[in-house]
Design an enzyme around this catalytic site. Structure first.
Site, PDB file in Angstrom:
ATOM      1  N   ASP A 135      28.761  49.517  39.417  1.00 25.03           N
ATOM      2  CA  ASP A 135      28.548  50.554  40.453  1.00 25.03           C
ATOM      3  C   ASP A 135      29.084  51.916  40.390  1.00 25.03           C
ATOM      4  O   ASP A 135      30.236  51.810  39.620  1.00 25.03           O
ATOM      5  CB  ASP A 135      29.228  49.956  41.590  1.00 25.03           C
ATOM      6  CG  ASP A 135      28.340  48.825  42.208  1.00 25.03           C
ATOM      7  OD1 ASP A 135      27.195  48.375  41.906  1.00 25.03           O
ATOM      8  OD2 ASP A 135      28.950  47.778  43.122  1.00 25.03           O
TER       9      ASP A 135
HETATM   10  N1  URA Z   1      30.018  43.456  41.070  1.00 25.41           N
HETATM   11  C1  URA Z   1      30.011  44.552  41.849  1.00 25.41           C
HETATM   12  O1  URA Z   1      29.886  44.260  43.082  1.00 25.41           O
HETATM   13  N2  URA Z   1      29.876  45.726  41.635  1.00 25.41           N
HETATM   14  C2  URA Z   1      29.991  46.062  40.221  1.00 25.41           C
HETATM   15  O2  URA Z   1      29.923  47.157  39.816  1.00 25.41           O
HETATM   16  C3  URA Z   1      30.032  44.839  39.320  1.00 25.41           C
HETATM   17  C4  URA Z   1      29.900  43.553  39.784  1.00 25.41           C
END
Ligand code: URA
Length: 266
Positions: A135
């Site tokens: 993310d």
């Molecule tokens: N899980 C998440 O919620 N976000 C990420 O970036 C990676 C794994």
């Protein structure tokens, strides 16, 4: 305005292929093969081909999707270039803010732009594919590779390559919450696989997953009542992040083979 859907490159290439792919070799096309072999990143390769700067088997070739194989004779601007490619992988320490996408509608930047800015000259000719996603606000280990099969291997739900995260959460998770994280949490796309979960500090949890669903860590922690405040990925398989934020390094062949369990023995 809705964007006109683009024909995927693999489909475009498959349409151009007149012969079936011989057993034991792979379907490939000129622009992609140049990117994998480190001659020119794919977009630059497509441009060079369209501008008539690339020869294939003695003739100028203007079709980026023309089928090729590792032994094809290629010249770029008159120079002979090999399409032989070995699998390379890089670790990149992703900062918060940038997106794992080709374009950032918010204008902060993409991991591809950040990676290109720190790549040593000898690695700039490759097309680098991100191995999975993080993310925008997640920091930590993001792998890149020139080999799309490594992307599929490391991100497939079947291969179970582990991903280790450390997260700061709201509140202080109880032993019961940790047990639920370990045994499987019911999410709207189904229960999660058994995971590693332990407390590193009252509000800091280490989570080891062997699957990679969308926003999985955030959804799991929210499901047990402890929304994520910050999220950092420390390891993929046995490969642990060891470079400063915003920088990268090449993995060794052993890290790719044993650490990511990809490819045959030496
Ligand atoms: N899980 C998440 O919620 N976000 C990420 O970036 C990676 C794994």
């Amino acid at each position: 305005m809705a964007r006109k859907p683009k024909t995927p490159r693999w489909l475009e290439a498959a349409r151009r292929r007149k012969e079936p792919v011989p057993e034991g070799s792979r379907a490939d096309w000129l622009a992609r093969a140049l990117g994998r072999a480190g001659v020119l990143p794919r977009a630059e390769a497509e441009q060079a081909i369209q501008e008539g700067r690339v020869e294939l088997d003695g003739r100028v070739e203007r079709d980026p999707f023309v089928p090729v194989h590792a032994g094809s004779a290629v010249r770029v601007e008159g120079q002979p270039r090999s399409l032989e490619a070995r699998t390379l992988a890089l670790m990149f320490h992703k900062p918060a803010g940038v997106v794992v996408a080709g374009h950032d509608p918010e204008g902060i930047g993409t991991v591809f732009e950040r990676l290109r800015a720190v790549l040593p000259p000898e690695l700039r000719g490759y097309e680098w594919y991100a191995v999975g996603r993080l993310d925008r606000d997640t920091t930590g280990l993001l792998l890149f590779t020139n080999e799309e099969r490594l992307v599929a291997h490391a991100t497939s739900p079947e291969t179970h390559v582990s991903k280790r995260y450390v997260t700061e959460v709201e509140g202080q998770p109880s032993q019961e919450a940790l047990r639920r994280l370990r045994e499987g949490v019911g999410l709207d796309d189904g229960p999660t696989r058994p995971a590693g979960a332990r407390l590193l500090a009252p509000s800091r949890v280490e989570l080891v997953l062997t699957e990679g669903r969308h926003h999985q860590v955030k959804r799991m922690l929210a499901a047990v009542g402890h929304p994520v405040r910050t999220l950092h990925r420390e390891a993929v398989g046995e490969v642990t992040l060891d470079v400063p934020e915003g920088t990268c390094r090449l993995l060794t062949d052993a890290e790719v083979r044993q650490g990511l369990d990809f490819g045959g023995p030496a």
